[in-house]
Write an enzyme that holds these catalytic residues in place. Structure first.
Site, PDB file in Angstrom:
ATOM      1  N   THR A 185       0.862  -1.173   0.000  1.00 11.51           N
ATOM      2  CA  THR A 185       0.000   0.000   0.000  1.00 11.51           C
ATOM      3  C   THR A 185       0.901   1.227   0.000  1.00 11.51           C
ATOM      4  OG1 THR A 185      -1.699   1.154   1.238  1.00 11.51           O
ATOM      5  CG2 THR A 185      -0.167  -0.121   2.532  1.00 11.51           C
ATOM      6  N   GLU A 331      -4.897  -2.513   4.394  1.00 10.06           N
ATOM      7  CA  GLU A 331      -4.591  -3.004   5.742  1.00 10.06           C
ATOM      8  C   GLU A 331      -5.754  -3.762   6.376  1.00 10.06           C
ATOM      9  OE1 GLU A 331      -3.873  -0.040   4.531  1.00 10.06           O
ATOM     10  OE2 GLU A 331      -2.006   0.773   5.328  1.00 10.06           O
ATOM     11  N   LYS A 440      -6.069  10.452  -3.807  1.00  9.80           N
ATOM     12  CA  LYS A 440      -6.585   9.226  -4.412  1.00  9.80           C
ATOM     13  C   LYS A 440      -7.307   9.551  -5.699  1.00  9.80           C
ATOM     14  CE  LYS A 440      -7.675   4.792  -2.966  1.00  9.80           C
ATOM     15  NZ  LYS A 440      -8.365   3.931  -2.011  1.00  9.80           N
TER      16      LYS A 440
HETATM   17  P1  ADP Z   1      -8.321   0.302  -1.557  1.00 10.59           P
HETATM   18  O1  ADP Z   1      -7.433  -0.255  -2.586  1.00 10.59           O
HETATM   19  O2  ADP Z   1      -9.372  -0.635  -1.060  1.00 10.59           O
HETATM   20  O3  ADP Z   1      -8.871   1.621  -1.939  1.00 10.59           O
HETATM   21  P2  ADP Z   1      -6.273   1.545  -0.023  1.00 10.59           P
HETATM   22  O4  ADP Z   1      -5.540   0.978   1.114  1.00 10.59           O
HETATM   23  O5  ADP Z   1      -5.548   1.858  -1.265  1.00 10.59           O
HETATM   24  O6  ADP Z   1      -7.414   0.512  -0.283  1.00 10.59           O
HETATM   25  O7  ADP Z   1      -7.044   2.859   0.414  1.00 10.59           O
HETATM   26  C1  ADP Z   1      -7.751   2.941   1.610  1.00 10.59           C
HETATM   27  C2  ADP Z   1      -8.245   4.348   1.818  1.00 10.59           C
HETATM   28  O8  ADP Z   1      -9.103   4.735   0.739  1.00 10.59           O
HETATM   29  C3  ADP Z   1      -9.066   4.558   3.058  1.00 10.59           C
HETATM   30  O9  ADP Z   1      -8.279   4.715   4.209  1.00 10.59           O
HETATM   31  C4  ADP Z   1      -9.842   5.823   2.694  1.00 10.59           C
HETATM   32  O10 ADP Z   1      -9.034   6.977   2.837  1.00 10.59           O
HETATM   33  C5  ADP Z   1     -10.099   5.624   1.214  1.00 10.59           C
HETATM   34  N1  ADP Z   1     -11.402   4.990   1.024  1.00 10.59           N
HETATM   35  C6  ADP Z   1     -11.674   3.688   0.838  1.00 10.59           C
HETATM   36  N2  ADP Z   1     -12.992   3.488   0.687  1.00 10.59           N
HETATM   37  C7  ADP Z   1     -13.591   4.696   0.790  1.00 10.59           C
HETATM   38  C8  ADP Z   1     -14.941   5.164   0.724  1.00 10.59           C
HETATM   39  N3  ADP Z   1     -15.971   4.358   0.510  1.00 10.59           N
HETATM   40  N4  ADP Z   1     -15.141   6.490   0.878  1.00 10.59           N
HETATM   41  C9  ADP Z   1     -14.135   7.357   1.085  1.00 10.59           C
HETATM   42  N5  ADP Z   1     -12.839   6.973   1.144  1.00 10.59           N
HETATM   43  C10 ADP Z   1     -12.565   5.662   1.009  1.00 10.59           C
END
Ligand code: ADP
Length: 542
Positions: A185, A331, A440
């Site tokens: 990550t 995580e 993101k």
């Molecule tokens: P993933 O690949 O599942 O997105 P990451 O570890 O890359 O996992 O990212 C996790 C982060 O993404 C969370 O801590 C949060 O900041 C953001 N996130 C994940 N799901 C949501 C959601 N439904 N709404 C807003 N932010 C989210």
């Protein structure tokens, strides 16, 4: 007194064996990178996983505890790797194909991958960094067309590897707490961190999320796995679908809205997962060119970034398709919460219901969450009090791979998510902000710290602060706030983008830049990102 029940290890092999016994006729359909369609059954998957296990152990000399990398799209061969590698006690390390060459190189060297299974279309990305990869002994090429050429040395083709391997393999007895998979990550400091899943955590995650309260997956479903297998194990869906007996549709690189709509139609998909950017694209394409027949799609599960209420509303109004929001992190395996309406909400009007569905939701059994305020006390569940979201549970990590990162855990055993949230009296969590310094975009992370240090190495730039700004298509995009070394010596946007392209891949490079006189700072002299975001929100930065 100890209970007197059997010690029955919860492993990925238990999942595969169950799928073969209970649902050997269910299907895995792959739309392969070359555009061809491949279909086989869970029974075929089972037999090929055994052939793969023989190949890994006997031909490639993989031993229990070895790291085996995958660099591949979603398809049946990648699914075989999801079961075959952990089945022999090795670790299936799925490498994100979207990272910069430097990050990919770091990840592979850090995890010490011995062999990498790579899709032919992705080989050029590995060719660039192969000389720097210290531990990789062999590359196995998947889906190579005839005449395929590569500069990688020590290669073998996947089908040649499996050919003539016996379909008999006795799975070793594994301890359910052994490692089965790994994903990296993005770290806030720029260096990616490994999350090492156990067989037990993977099994419990998969068997819990199939519930109607969660991903709502059963043997009646045809599930489209849009979330890449190189992204948090495709949210555990490759394990969940086998446990649930749901047909699986794997789109490989066919992720453009039109291609996805075609697959949804052709395969009569009933449910799917994906990040908001994907579903926004599908929605807009369907509005422009409405499908002649109503899709079989009942609902899509969205996570990774916030699912906008407008998208939930539009999809449902125009096409009768339900959007369901989930929250999770690499995580947390990743699924931690989901937002679904309950009977007690039935009397609410649509707008009130939408407000609930646009929250991140309630936690799954097996996960606990709490909000901790700045003063260290636990926030009440009043839907108003904000603080850092902390979690613990059966599929939450207790340490990163090879590094403890103590500052991300509390003394009483909770994991600090870096998300700022509230929880309401019904237990629905709502993310309002983020303490981690990351952006993101389209489901992929961009490190603001890495962009800042790269920009500040430009001779004409004295300081650079990068923040996330909202974007309709990508959820977020980076905005770079630049302080020039010499006000009379301007630097153009094109020059900065060209400069960054040496170290960053395209999606990571900001297209928004503003020039400021100085970067606002906190009392301890750090960049005050909160203040910069406030200035931006008030229109004082443009
Ligand atoms: P993933 O690949 O599942 O997105 P990451 O570890 O890359 O996992 O990212 C996790 C982060 O993404 C969370 O801590 C949060 O900041 C953001 N996130 C994940 N799901 C949501 C959601 N439904 N709404 C807003 N932010 C989210």
């Amino acid at each position: 007194m100890e209970g007197l029940m059997m010690d029955y290890p919860l492993t990925t092999t238990t999942i595969l064996e169950y799928g073969n016994r209970a649902f050997h006729h269910k299907r895995v359909i792959s739309h392969l990178p070359d555009g061809t369609r491949h279909e086989y059954s869970f029974g075929d998957l089972y037999r090929r996983c055994k052939q793969l296990a023989n190949a890994l152990a006997n031909t490639l000399g993989i031993e229990p505890g070895d790291m085996v990398g995958t660099f591949a799209w979603n398809h049946y061969q990648h699914l075989e790797l999801y079961y075959g590698i952990p089945g022999i006690g090795a670790v299936c390390h799925t490498i994100n194909i979207r990272l910069s060459p430097q990050q990919t190189e770091f990840i592979i060297n850090h995890s010490e991958d011995k062999v990498i299974f790579v899709d032919a279309t992705l080989v050029p990305l590995l060719e660039k960094i192969a000389p720097q990869l210290e531990t990789v002994e062999k590359y196995i090429i998947v889906n190579a067309a005839s005449g395929f050429q590569t500069t990688l040395s020590n290669t073998m083709h996947y089908e040649a590897l499996l050919e003539n391997q016996s379909e008999d393999f006795t799975w070793p007895q594994l301890d359910e707490n052994e490692a089965c998979g790994m994903c990296y990550t993005s770290g806030t400091t720029g260096l990616p961190k490994g999350v090492l899943y156990s067989h037990r955590s993977t099994y419990l995650h998969a068997s819990t999320i199939l519930s109607p309260n969660a991903a709502n997956c059963s043997n009646q479903d045809v599930m489209l796995l849009i979330v890449p297998q190189f992204h948090v194990m495709a949210w555990g869906f490759p394990y969940m679908c086998v446990l649930a007996g749901a047909d699986m549709v794997m789109p490989s690189l066919h992720l453009q809205p039109e291609a996805l709509i075609r697959i949804l139609q052709e395969e009569k998909v009933t449910k799917a997962n994906g990040v908001p950017t994907i579903w926004l694209g599908v929605y807009e394409a369907m509005k422009k060119n409405p499908p002649k027949e109503r899709l079989a799609l009942e609902e899509y599960l969205v996570g990774g970034s916030a699912l906008p209420a407008s998208l939930i509303e539009g999809f449902e109004r125009d096409f009768g398709i339900r959007g369901v929001q989930a929250w999770g992190m690499t995580e947390t395996s990743p699924l931690g919460t989901v937002a679904r309406i309950q009977p007690k909400h039935a009397s609410m009007n649509q707008k009130e219901q939408l407000t609930i569905r646009a929250k991140q939701g309630i936690e799954f059994p097996g996960i606990e969450m709490r909000i901790v305020k700045d003063d260290g006390t636990i926030a009440p569940r009043d839907g108003k009090t904000m603080g850092e979201l902390q979690v613990k549970g059966a599929w939450v990590l207790r340490s990163y791979f090879k590094t403890m990162n103590k500052e991300q855990f509390t003394e009483d055993g909770w994991f600090k998510t870096g998300d700022v949230s509230t929880i309401d009296m019904d237990g629905y969590m709502h993310i309002t902000d983020r303490t981690k310094d990351l952006i993101k975009s389209g489901g992929e992370w961009i490190s603001s710290v890495a962009l800042e240090s790269a920009l500040m190495s430009h001779p004409k730039i004295r300081e650079a602060a990068v923040i996330a700004i909202p974007d309709d298509t990508w959820s977020e995009r980076p905005l770079a706030c630049i302080v020039l070394t010499n006000e009379n010596e301007k630097v153009s946007k094109e020059e900065m983008m060209e400069f960054l392209s040496r170290d960053f891949v395209k999606y990571q490079i900001p297209e928004h830049y503003v020039f400021i006189a100085q970067v606002p700072r906190t009392s301890v002299g750090k960049f005050d990102k909160k203040e910069i975001r406030r200035l931006y929100a008030e229109g004082k930065l443009a």
